[in-house]
Design a protein around this motif. Structure first.
Motif, mmCIF file in Angstrom:
data_model
loop_
_atom_site.group_PDB
_atom_site.id
_atom_site.type_symbol
_atom_site.label_atom_id
_atom_site.label_comp_id
_atom_site.label_asym_id
_atom_site.label_seq_id
_atom_site.Cartn_x
_atom_site.Cartn_y
_atom_site.Cartn_z
ATOM 1 N N UNK A 1 3.371 9.845 8.813
ATOM 2 C CA UNK A 1 2.719 9.638 7.508
ATOM 3 C C UNK A 1 3.445 10.430 6.423
ATOM 4 N N UNK A 2 3.781 11.679 6.724
ATOM 5 C CA UNK A 2 4.465 12.523 5.744
ATOM 6 C C UNK A 2 5.829 11.953 5.372
ATOM 7 N N UNK A 3 6.599 11.505 6.368
ATOM 8 C CA UNK A 3 7.926 10.942 6.110
ATOM 9 C C UNK A 3 7.812 9.677 5.267
ATOM 10 N N UNK A 4 6.885 8.805 5.619
ATOM 11 C CA UNK A 4 6.729 7.551 4.888
ATOM 12 C C UNK A 4 6.377 7.793 3.421
ATOM 13 N N UNK A 5 5.582 8.804 3.158
ATOM 14 C CA UNK A 5 5.062 8.993 1.802
ATOM 15 C C UNK A 5 5.919 9.912 0.936
ATOM 16 N N UNK A 6 6.589 10.847 1.552
ATOM 17 C CA UNK A 6 7.265 11.887 0.773
ATOM 18 C C UNK A 6 8.780 11.739 0.781
ATOM 19 N N UNK B 1 0.833 -1.210 0.000
ATOM 20 C CA UNK B 1 0.000 0.000 0.000
ATOM 21 C C UNK B 1 0.863 1.254 0.000
ATOM 22 N N UNK B 2 1.956 1.232 0.767
ATOM 23 C CA UNK B 2 2.827 2.401 0.832
ATOM 24 C C UNK B 2 3.469 2.686 -0.519
ATOM 25 N N UNK B 3 3.872 1.643 -1.235
ATOM 26 C CA UNK B 3 4.481 1.851 -2.546
ATOM 27 C C UNK B 3 3.499 2.480 -3.522
ATOM 28 N N UNK B 4 2.240 2.063 -3.452
ATOM 29 C CA UNK B 4 1.231 2.668 -4.311
ATOM 30 C C UNK B 4 0.995 4.130 -3.942
ATOM 31 N N UNK B 5 1.001 4.410 -2.641
ATOM 32 C CA UNK B 5 0.804 5.788 -2.195
ATOM 33 C C UNK B 5 1.940 6.701 -2.633
ATOM 34 N N UNK B 6 3.135 6.156 -2.722
ATOM 35 C CA UNK B 6 4.323 6.948 -3.031
ATOM 36 C C UNK B 6 4.567 7.121 -4.527
#
Length: 278
Positions: free
Chosen positions: A240-245, A175-180
């Motif tokens: 959340x911001x660090x994980x995604x950005x 899910x994180x890879x898709x979000x990023x």
């Protein structure tokens, strides 16, 4: 003699289009207003949580704080508050991805409202997630109503352990890879986004669903730590911001998950340490 190596010419960074600047400005303003709203609406009871030792049914004793969780919060009030919180916490992390999607689609003749429709679809998912969050909140309320503060802290610690374990799962990483990945969204849904406003809205919902799959466990921790605590909201929003950005955001999930599991196990064994988290 060797020929001199050719120097690679870097392409100049794409200048943001005026509507991008406006879009980012609008989301920044909305997010700032949401944070201010949370600050003014939150009561001491709403800043407390079972994980932080704030779940105390009526008196301060045995070293535990004397605050109480709000047992009378209606579903409507909770869902309205939840939506404001999600706007405050999630829009900053979603904005860079949506802007990149917008740039990738710039040559496809999409409307300038596309970014707004994507953001709206994204928030629809988090608004809908408030229904499940309210169910979890009522479970926490019933735990507090039992009047056993150490047991309430242990219940919150169990939530922390399960949330930490989820951070280590393949589903979290997928899910994180898709979000990023804005490119993945454009490759899969580019034609749908540009076809109609409803298409862009649905793709925003689709992207928001992956974000929900990535972050739901962190939101459960927020409910346990203090639903409207600005400190805990800020901590979760930063994660959340660090994980995604951040470039290495994917590497954060595992050590964070291990730390959450460790802290949860400590609180299960020693619930009296919970006030330190307040």
């Amino acid at each position: 003699m060797r020929a001199p190596a050719r120097t690679r010419q870097r392409r100049p960074a794409a200048r943001p289009a005026p509507h991008e600047v406006v879009f980012v400005g609008v989301l920044v303003v909305i997010s700032a207003i949401a944070w201010l709203a949370v600050h003014h609406l939150a009561t001491p009871d709403m800043r407390a949580g079972i994980l932080t030792g704030g779940a105390r049914p009526g008196h301060a004793g045995d070293g535990m704080p004397g605050m109480r969780m709000d047992h009378s919060m209606s579903a409507g009030l909770f869902l309205g508050t939840w939506f404001v919180m999600m706007a405050a916490m999630m829009l900053p992390a979603a904005t860079p991805v949506i802007v990149r999607i917008d740039r990738l689609l710039r040559r496809r003749g999409r409307a300038r409202t596309t970014a707004y429709l994507l953001a709206a679809g994204y928030l629809v998912v988090w608004a809908a997630a408030g229904v499940a969050a309210y169910g979890l909140f009522t479970v926490f309320q019933s735990t507090v109503a039992a009047g056993d503060s150490p047991a309430a802290v242990r219940a919150g610690a169990v939530v922390l352990v399960f949330a930490g374990a989820y951070q280590l799962t393949p589903l979290k990483r997928a899910c994180l890879r898709q979000c990023r990945s804005p490119l993945a969204v454009v490759v899969r849904h580019g034609e749908r986004i540009t076809a109609s406003p409803s298409g862009a809205l649905l793709v925003g919902v689709h992207h928001g669903a992956f974000c929900l799959g990535c972050c739901w466990a962190l939101m459960a921790v927020l409910l346990a730590a203090g639903m409207m605590s600005l400190v805990w909201m800020g901590i979760i929003a930063a994660v959340v911001l660090v994980e995604k950005v951040w470039r290495y955001g994917e590497l954060v999930s595992r050590p964070l998950g291990a730390a959450m599991i460790g802290l949860g196990l400590v609180l299960v064994a020693a619930p009296g340490l919970a006030p330190a988290l307040t």
